[in-house]
Design a protein around this motif. Sequence first.
Motif, short mmCIF file in Angstrom:
data_model
loop_
_atom_site.label_atom_id
_atom_site.label_comp_id
_atom_site.label_asym_id
_atom_site.label_seq_id
_atom_site.Cartn_x
_atom_site.Cartn_y
_atom_site.Cartn_z
N LYS A 59 0.82 -1.23 0.00
CA LYS A 59 0.00 0.00 0.00
C LYS A 59 0.85 1.27 0.00
O LYS A 59 0.46 2.30 -0.56
CB LYS A 59 -0.94 0.01 1.22
CG LYS A 59 -1.78 1.28 1.26
CD LYS A 59 -3.06 1.20 2.02
CE LYS A 59 -3.82 2.52 1.81
NZ LYS A 59 -4.84 2.80 2.78
N ALA A 63 4.31 7.31 3.00
CA ALA A 63 3.37 8.41 2.72
C ALA A 63 3.92 9.74 3.20
O ALA A 63 3.16 10.65 3.52
CB ALA A 63 2.01 8.11 3.35
N ALA A 65 7.04 12.34 5.27
CA ALA A 65 7.54 12.57 6.61
C ALA A 65 6.36 12.45 7.57
O ALA A 65 5.20 12.66 7.18
CB ALA A 65 8.15 13.97 6.69
N ILE A 67 3.81 13.54 9.69
CA ILE A 67 3.19 14.87 9.84
C ILE A 67 2.92 15.16 11.32
O ILE A 67 3.08 16.29 11.79
CB ILE A 67 1.90 14.98 9.01
CG1 ILE A 67 2.22 14.78 7.52
CG2 ILE A 67 1.21 16.31 9.23
CD1 ILE A 67 1.01 14.59 6.62
N LYS A 68 2.54 14.10 12.05
CA LYS A 68 2.23 14.32 13.48
C LYS A 68 3.50 14.75 14.23
O LYS A 68 3.45 15.66 15.05
CB LYS A 68 1.59 13.07 14.08
CG LYS A 68 0.20 12.83 13.49
CD LYS A 68 -0.36 11.44 13.75
CE LYS A 68 -1.58 11.19 12.88
NZ LYS A 68 -2.01 9.79 12.82
N GLY A 108 8.33 13.17 1.61
CA GLY A 108 9.62 12.56 1.97
C GLY A 108 9.76 11.15 1.43
O GLY A 108 10.88 10.67 1.21
#
Length: 257
Positions: A59, A63, A65, A67-68, A108
Amino acid sequence: MAYENIRVETRGRVGLITLDRPSALNALSNALFEELNRALDTFEADDKIGCIVLTGSEKAFAAGADIKEMSEFDFAEAYKRDHITPWERVTRVRKPVIAAVSGYALGGGCELAMMCDFIIAGDNAKFGQPEVTLGVVPGAGGTQRLTRFVGKSKAMEMCLSGRFMDAEEAERAGLVSRIVPAADLVEEAVNVAHKIAEMSLPIVMMIKESVNRAYETTLAEGTRFERRMFHASFATEDQNEGMRAFIEKRSPQFKNK
Ligand code: HXC
């Protein structure tokens, strides 16, 4: 120390690193990069390894770097820690590194794939630089490497709009070397890596260094460097073995692996 964000295994002379944070689609955290860099250091130092494959899940390659994690940053902290620079360790690995990309390679994730020597894409791969939608600039080479891969117009559109590119468009544009069915991706990439790992390692490293020169210098300087590397090939016993094997109609047995 054990790995928590990646899986590391060897297949013959091939080192296989699999990004493994499924709950976050392999979002790239500092902890993940610390482990990835450690695995790269280990394979780089291991004489039994001739080529490295970096992959993710079906999958998502990654996705982007995390983000949190990034949302907590402020400028002073990002600048003081020189955030991102340690993420470029893969660009200094001297053995070949193949990115096997299935699913999302965003932000990233796309940048990490582009830091590898070449990208083999699963037919479900999606590449993009959606940082603009988060209110930031791509920070790990998206505006630079993507532009060199696909040219100004497409890179500009992708970075400005955040549009994703599918595998076919990526192959047409020269971002990936080829597309294979997603289900066969890792096996195909490992097969190519096996082939490379059977070659003479110093020669493989000289070729990698020479191709990379094409990005960093003029054509005249690049061809001069290549010529010196070519001349240097004749100082290796593997040159002797490679050419003798051809003349004797047998497979070469390179010593410097
Ligand atoms: C942190 C992430 C993440 C990310 C996905 N997740 N991407 N967490 N950082 N980059 C998490 C989600 O929060 C969610 O967790 C879980 O993974 C599954 O994601 P979903 O969104 O539910 O999946 P889906 O609906 O299939 O959508 C997939 C997606 C979407 C299109 C890839 O997740 C997405 O847009 N992700 C962000 C892509 C992005 O903007 N990347 C660039 C990041 S910036 P929960 O806990 O909610 O289940 C960047 C800067 C680079 O990379 C600069 C320096 C390197």
